[in-house]
Design an enzyme around this catalytic site. Structure first.
Site, PDB file in Angstrom:
ATOM      1  N   GLU A  90       0.853  -1.378   0.204  1.00 26.70           N
ATOM      2  CA  GLU A  90      -0.084  -0.054   0.098  1.00 26.70           C
ATOM      3  C   GLU A  90       0.781   1.270  -0.038  1.00 26.70           C
ATOM      4  OE1 GLU A  90      -3.687  -1.295   2.365  1.00 26.70           O
ATOM      5  OE2 GLU A  90      -2.575   0.050   3.119  1.00 26.70           O
ATOM      6  N   MET A 221     -31.201  13.835 -21.406  1.00 24.89           N
ATOM      7  CA  MET A 221     -30.637  13.617 -22.879  1.00 24.89           C
ATOM      8  C   MET A 221     -29.211  13.972 -22.617  1.00 24.89           C
ATOM      9  SD  MET A 221     -32.548  12.891 -24.574  1.00 24.89           S
ATOM     10  CE  MET A 221     -31.462  12.239 -25.662  1.00 24.89           C
ATOM     11  N   GLY A 222     -28.193  13.382 -23.100  1.00 23.11           N
ATOM     12  CA  GLY A 222     -26.370  13.933 -22.644  1.00 23.11           C
ATOM     13  C   GLY A 222     -26.730  15.210 -22.815  1.00 23.11           C
ATOM     14  N   GLY A 223     -25.881  15.395 -21.447  1.00 25.57           N
ATOM     15  CA  GLY A 223     -25.304  17.328 -21.086  1.00 25.57           C
ATOM     16  C   GLY A 223     -26.442  18.069 -20.004  1.00 25.57           C
ATOM     17  N   LYS A 226     -27.126  14.232 -15.245  1.00 26.16           N
ATOM     18  CA  LYS A 226     -27.796  13.394 -14.736  1.00 26.16           C
ATOM     19  C   LYS A 226     -27.016  13.227 -13.426  1.00 26.16           C
ATOM     20  CE  LYS A 226     -28.394  10.610 -18.844  1.00 26.16           C
ATOM     21  NZ  LYS A 226     -27.891  12.186 -19.820  1.00 26.16           N
TER      22      LYS A 226
END
Length: 374
Positions: A90, A221-223, A226
């Site tokens: 790590e 829709m895209g943009g 969401k």
């Protein structure tokens, strides 16, 4: 409203975790870690602790990816830390991320003398001598551990002997991490350009909090924002769940890497250990867990099925957030659907002012300018 891609004011790429904690569990006093995590949570730091993982000699690839997906690493160096090959691996990865990705690192010398780490004496010298015997066919690995310990000892950190009691040490750790994260993300940077986001998150949250809602679908829709809504909603409610996972860019990951890696990553975050399948033992474990899982940018029901199985297999109170451009897909999931609203005239005006003038300009002259289309 700006989507997740519009958060360009943040200079570092988006990551899943704020803080990764590396430690040797047997050395940490009862309550110290839980109180530390609570202090960080109070400051809204998303922290990953691998306390539930089985410690073998080989560190898992999933854990290495989680270290990469953290802005900050907290390394708690204790008496027996160096005896764990897992912890040392790590540490090597953390220092690689510090060098290559500018990850922030804070060492805490917990009940030990920092010079023992720097000079590889005391328990640290004894541990490395033991490793040289065990790993006599790969001494280059042991040497990389030695170099990592010397390097971490050279980074300014906190010494528990100088900060007592533990509660004061926790305050100092929390203060240091909060200040560093605030330098990366000034408080205003999250909201600039995200016009109208709060009201939409509240609307989506009101649907998710309905007793009858197990799956919330965020559709648009895209943009349209969401992903941003899902991220903020996830952050707002995540502390109400025993286990949680935000899986970003599901469609893209399926196309590039296939379902196995996606499923492995999600189960690792949810269960805290390696698991590659959704067989009976895993499903039995999941049926006892109250989880929050977000799947971002899903385009096919197969992506959901092969990533997390059916939502019904998870424990009571579990919730799922799915963002998609496909409304029928969300209907097939029997999701409560939140349709992302378009900006109203006032919000559109605010967004225009922000991008055109880089500030919130208001007033009579501006309104005339806009209405007349000058």
């Amino acid at each position: 409203m700006a989507s997740s891609s519009s958060s360009s004011l943040i200079t570092l790429p988006s990551k899943k975790y704020d803080v990764f904690i590396s430690f040797r569990g047997a050395d940490i006093r009862d309550g110290f870690l839980s109180h530390l995590r609570e202090a960080l949570r109070q400051n809204e730091a998303n922290t990953f602790v691998d306390e539930k993982l089985d410690r073998g000699e080989e560190i898992s690839s999933s854990l290495l990816e989680i270290i990469e997906e953290s802005y900050f690493s907290l390394v708690i160096l204790s008496e027996n830390y160096a005896y764990s090959p897992w912890c040392l691996e790590e540490l090597v990865k953390i220092l690689e991320c510090k060098k290559d990705m500018e990850q922030m690192v804070l060492p805490v010398f917990y009940c030990i003398d920092p010079t023992h780490v720097q000079e590889l004496t005391g328990s640290f010298g004894a541990a490395l001598a033991k490793h040289r015997e065990v790993f006599n066919n790969s001494l280059d690995k042991v040497e990389s551990w030695c170099q990592a310990l010397r390097e971490i000892a050279g980074i300014a950190g906190l010494v528990s002997h100088n900060i007592k009691p533990d509660s004061e040490l926790i305050k100092e750790i929390d203060k240091h991490i909060s200040e560093k994260l605030n330098d990366v993300f000034p408080s205003h940077s999250f909201d600039e350009g995200l016009v109208g986001i709060d009201s939409r998150v509240k609307d989506a949250q009101s649907l998710l909090c309905l007793e009858s809602t197990r799956v919330l679908g965020i559709w648009g829709m895209g943009g349209t924002g969401k992903t941003t809504i899902a991220e903020k909603l996830f952050d707002r409610i995540s502390d109400q769940f025993n286990r949680r996972c935000f899986a970003a860019n599901v469609r893209e990951k399926f196309e590039k890497y296939g379902p196995d890696l996606c499923r492995k990553e999600i189960l690792f975050q949810v269960l805290g250990r390696e698991s590659c399948n959704l067989g009976l033992p895993t499903r039995r474990r999941l049926s006892r867990e109250k989880v929050l899982i977000a799947l971002d940018d899903v385009s096919d029901s197969d992506q959901i099925e092969r990533s997390i199985g059916k939502p019904a297999i998870y424990g009571p109170g579990s919730k799922f957030i799915i963002t998609s451009r496909d409304k029928q897909l969300l209907r097939n999931m029997e999701a409560q659907i939140y349709e992302v609203e378009k900006l109203n005239d006032c919000e559109s005006s605010c967004l225009f002012r922000f991008h055109a003038f880089k500030q919130d300009i208001a007033g009579k002259d501006y309104m005339v300018f806009v209405r007349e289309g000058r």
